[in-house]
Design a protein around this motif. Sequence first.
Motif, short mmCIF file in Angstrom:
data_model
loop_
_atom_site.label_atom_id
_atom_site.label_comp_id
_atom_site.label_asym_id
_atom_site.label_seq_id
_atom_site.Cartn_x
_atom_site.Cartn_y
_atom_site.Cartn_z
N THR A 185 0.64 -0.93 -0.15
CA THR A 185 -0.12 0.35 -0.34
C THR A 185 0.81 1.07 0.30
N THR A 186 0.33 2.16 -0.57
CA THR A 186 1.78 3.97 -1.11
C THR A 186 0.38 4.63 -0.61
N GLN A 187 1.32 5.84 -0.63
CA GLN A 187 0.92 7.38 -0.23
C GLN A 187 -0.28 7.26 -1.04
N PHE A 188 -0.43 7.17 -2.14
CA PHE A 188 -1.36 7.33 -3.28
C PHE A 188 -2.83 6.57 -2.57
N ASP A 189 -2.93 5.20 -2.39
CA ASP A 189 -3.65 4.74 -1.54
C ASP A 189 -4.63 5.24 0.42
N ASP A 190 -3.45 5.54 0.10
CA ASP A 190 -3.71 6.89 1.49
C ASP A 190 -4.71 7.48 1.11
N ALA A 191 -3.86 8.62 0.60
CA ALA A 191 -4.43 9.83 -0.69
C ALA A 191 -5.38 9.81 -0.92
N VAL A 192 -5.81 8.78 -1.72
CA VAL A 192 -7.35 8.52 -2.06
C VAL A 192 -8.05 7.75 -1.35
N HIS A 193 -7.81 7.67 -0.13
CA HIS A 193 -8.53 6.89 1.69
C HIS A 193 -9.41 8.69 1.95
N VAL A 194 -8.41 9.12 2.01
CA VAL A 194 -8.20 10.72 2.98
C VAL A 194 -9.18 11.26 2.44
N ARG A 195 -9.59 11.45 0.70
CA ARG A 195 -10.07 11.87 -0.14
C ARG A 195 -11.71 11.57 0.24
N SER A 196 -11.89 10.38 -0.06
CA SER A 196 -13.42 10.08 0.02
C SER A 196 -13.71 10.53 1.39
#
Length: 265
Positions: free
Chosen positions: A50-61
């Motif tokens: 899991t990457t920073q992109f995965d984390d950012a997508v979750h926070v954005r949701s």
Amino acid sequence: MSSTIKPTIVLVHGAWHGSWCWRFQIPALEALGYSVEAVDLPSVSGVKGTTQFDDAVHVRSVVESQISMGKRVVVLAHSYGGPIASAAILGLSGKGVLGMIALCAYIFPGGMDQGAVIRDIGGLPYVLWDAPSEGLFLAKDARSLFFPPDVPADRVDWAVPQLRPQSMAANMGVVPPQAWQDESYDGRLGYIRCTADVINPIEQQDSMVMGAGGQEKWVIRTLEGSGHSPFLSRPHEVAAALQEIVNDFEAKVGQEQGGIGSLSS
């Protein structure tokens, strides 16, 4: 969306942590009249890759969910969560996101190869790579990193067992595009400095803020003598600093709208 209603605070934790770490911070914010949403980042789920992109997508949701309900949002991000929160709010200025506040957090430019930087400095001596299994990593001595000098012993004892392995890919990968680099957020970025931080020393905090535009872009507040976990040691001081910064955000929005708008109190 009326600026007389306080924004919802979305809390983004750092590496190895989870939403549990805000246990004492949430009531301090609610006492000032804020609604709060705390996220759990995928990179601390125990799943390697899991990457920073995965984390950012979750926070954005989570942020977009709040916006869809007609709420305005301020994101408060700790440590590793800084680049995650900044990526999550990209393009949402004027669409419901009032601003972002970094709590002794890292500030990195979008596109930076974080893994290359870590390799260039010889690695991170305070972590155990590929532990407890391949693709995950742990802090060697969490007690001496995250909590000195001001977290009470009973809270340290409560917090340490809840720390979880972090995906190495999240810290060794590329930083997503960052909202702080967008001039639309100028004056609606906040940084809370912690002068006794061991893991992200104050000199490094200041260097990152200056490199990211300094006081021209960031509203800065300081917690003197605080270590890396003020949400455990000084939650009411964090809440007070946040409120001061949010008030400055509101004033900035009012100026942008030609003086229309009022400060939150």
